[in-house]
Design a protein around this motif. Structure first.
Motif, mmCIF file in Angstrom:
data_model
loop_
_atom_site.group_PDB
_atom_site.id
_atom_site.type_symbol
_atom_site.label_atom_id
_atom_site.label_comp_id
_atom_site.label_asym_id
_atom_site.label_seq_id
_atom_site.Cartn_x
_atom_site.Cartn_y
_atom_site.Cartn_z
ATOM 1 N N VAL A 297 19.096 45.273 71.020
ATOM 2 C CA VAL A 297 17.861 44.879 71.706
ATOM 3 C C VAL A 297 18.035 43.053 71.819
ATOM 4 O O VAL A 297 18.329 42.590 70.682
ATOM 5 N N ASP A 298 17.708 42.409 72.760
ATOM 6 C CA ASP A 298 17.770 41.129 72.907
ATOM 7 C C ASP A 298 16.805 40.746 73.851
ATOM 8 O O ASP A 298 16.638 40.536 74.978
ATOM 9 N N PRO A 299 15.614 40.173 73.207
ATOM 10 C CA PRO A 299 14.223 39.892 73.978
ATOM 11 C C PRO A 299 14.558 38.676 75.095
ATOM 12 O O PRO A 299 14.008 38.650 76.101
ATOM 13 N N SER A 300 15.665 37.838 74.810
ATOM 14 C CA SER A 300 16.178 36.780 75.796
ATOM 15 C C SER A 300 16.360 37.313 77.166
ATOM 16 O O SER A 300 16.317 36.383 77.905
ATOM 17 N N ILE A 301 16.748 38.562 77.161
ATOM 18 C CA ILE A 301 17.210 39.001 78.703
ATOM 19 C C ILE A 301 15.875 39.233 79.323
ATOM 20 O O ILE A 301 15.898 39.513 80.784
ATOM 21 N N MET A 302 14.424 39.308 78.873
ATOM 22 C CA MET A 302 13.371 39.344 79.559
ATOM 23 C C MET A 302 13.026 40.698 80.177
ATOM 24 O O MET A 302 11.810 41.156 80.046
ATOM 25 N N GLY A 303 13.954 41.453 80.427
ATOM 26 C CA GLY A 303 13.787 42.809 81.162
ATOM 27 C C GLY A 303 14.887 43.349 81.630
ATOM 28 O O GLY A 303 16.320 42.644 81.677
ATOM 29 N N GLY A 304 15.107 44.580 82.275
ATOM 30 C CA GLY A 304 16.244 44.995 82.805
ATOM 31 C C GLY A 304 17.224 45.279 81.696
ATOM 32 O O GLY A 304 16.902 45.802 80.629
ATOM 33 N N LEU A 305 18.485 45.335 81.963
ATOM 34 C CA LEU A 305 19.363 45.759 80.767
ATOM 35 C C LEU A 305 20.911 45.281 81.478
ATOM 36 O O LEU A 305 21.291 44.955 82.730
ATOM 37 N N ILE A 306 21.724 45.045 80.232
ATOM 38 C CA ILE A 306 23.027 44.758 80.504
ATOM 39 C C ILE A 306 24.024 45.730 79.995
ATOM 40 O O ILE A 306 23.814 46.406 79.059
ATOM 41 N N VAL A 307 24.910 46.454 80.826
ATOM 42 C CA VAL A 307 25.676 47.418 80.479
ATOM 43 C C VAL A 307 26.968 47.111 80.713
ATOM 44 O O VAL A 307 27.734 46.755 81.454
ATOM 45 N N SER A 308 27.718 47.724 79.543
ATOM 46 C CA SER A 308 29.251 47.661 79.501
ATOM 47 C C SER A 308 29.811 48.880 79.144
ATOM 48 O O SER A 308 29.383 49.633 78.137
ATOM 49 N N ILE A 309 30.579 49.627 79.953
ATOM 50 C CA ILE A 309 31.333 50.959 79.653
ATOM 51 C C ILE A 309 32.694 50.666 80.093
ATOM 52 O O ILE A 309 32.953 50.717 81.225
ATOM 53 N N GLY A 310 33.447 51.155 79.088
ATOM 54 C CA GLY A 310 34.915 50.987 79.367
ATOM 55 C C GLY A 310 35.205 49.472 79.700
ATOM 56 O O GLY A 310 34.971 48.566 78.878
ATOM 57 N N ASP A 311 36.000 49.340 80.765
ATOM 58 C CA ASP A 311 36.401 47.963 81.237
ATOM 59 C C ASP A 311 35.286 47.448 82.412
ATOM 60 O O ASP A 311 35.593 46.431 83.020
ATOM 61 N N LYS A 312 34.144 47.963 82.404
ATOM 62 C CA LYS A 312 33.304 47.537 83.470
ATOM 63 C C LYS A 312 32.034 46.936 82.648
ATOM 64 O O LYS A 312 31.578 47.363 81.726
ATOM 65 N N TYR A 313 31.466 45.791 83.597
ATOM 66 C CA TYR A 313 30.382 45.139 82.980
ATOM 67 C C TYR A 313 29.411 44.832 84.028
ATOM 68 O O TYR A 313 29.872 44.543 85.136
ATOM 69 N N VAL A 314 28.040 45.155 83.817
ATOM 70 C CA VAL A 314 27.139 44.907 84.898
ATOM 71 C C VAL A 314 25.751 44.437 84.202
ATOM 72 O O VAL A 314 25.408 45.170 83.189
ATOM 73 N N ASP A 315 25.415 43.087 84.813
ATOM 74 C CA ASP A 315 24.214 42.557 84.220
ATOM 75 C C ASP A 315 23.235 42.645 85.136
ATOM 76 O O ASP A 315 23.191 42.042 86.467
#
Length: 210
Positions: free
Chosen positions: A174-192
């Motif tokens: 949990v990181d309140p600074s991202i305000m909403g949405g989500l950040i996902v890292s799976i294997g070598d993939k990263y999606v902000d």
């Protein structure tokens, strides 16, 4: 002895057979100093058939260090004599009945003055072991904690990225600074997909001179 040479002790000194000179390639590559130690440990533990035992040892050591600030400070102390610390860890390993590969890791890191990186080495080894079991590590960062329904829905969506023989190992932060949405890292993939990223993007556009 150079640190790179001493590092190979983990994979070579536990056996006198010729094939042991070559590392067993891990199922996933991990980088940096921590990655090199973890890779050498994986190779040694594989040859000694101690993978699960070493993993259990390291989990216990990590929990003990994290729960004891004085212990954490002592193993990272630059004042401690490397050889004395290495010798002490070797004896401790015997008394605690740690796997040979685990004890050799601690001793070698102590001799190289690398014990302050132990937590990172353990985490790198965990990554290798997850891949060894066919698990794909996925970390999700959200502004608020996920409830059970949201977590289940997310896991089902992320399975689309996996191969048939793989399973997902999901951790959430949990990181309140991202305000909403989500950040996902799976294997070598990263999606902000965080709101904060979009806000920063639009702020940058607005700030540009006309």
């Amino acid at each position: 002895m150079a640190a790179s040479t001493k590092l190979s002790i983990i994979a070579r000194s536990l056996s006198t057979s010729a094939p042991v000179a070559q590392l067993v390639k891990p199922p996933v590559q991990v980088f940096g100093v921590e990655g090199r130690y973890a890779t050498a440990l994986y190779s040694a533990a594989t040859k000694l058939k101690q993978l699960e035992t070493v993993e259990k040892d390291l989990n216990q050591i990590q929990a003990a260090v994290r729960g004891n600030p004085k212990l954490k400070e002592s193993i990272a102390s630059p004042i401690a004599q490397r050889r004395d610390l290495a010798s002490a860890l070797r004896e401790t390993g015997k008394q605690a009945r740690l796997a040979d590969a685990t004890t050799n890791l601690l001793e070698t890191m102590a001799e190289n003055g690398r014990l302050k990186r132990l937590d990172g080495v353990i985490n790198a080894f965990k990554t290798i072991m997850a891949a060894h079991r066919g698990e794909v590590v996925c970390e999700v960062i959200t502004a608020k904690p996920l409830d059970d329904a949201q977590r289940k829905q997310l896991e089902n969506s992320l399975k689309a990225f996996l191969k048939p023989n793989e399973t997902i190992l999901l951790t959430s932060k949990v990181d309140p600074s991202i305000m909403g949405g989500l950040i996902v890292s799976i294997g070598d993939k990263y999606v902000d997909m965080s709101i904060s990223k979009r806000v920063n993007k639009y702020t940058a556009l607005i700030s540009q001179p006309c």
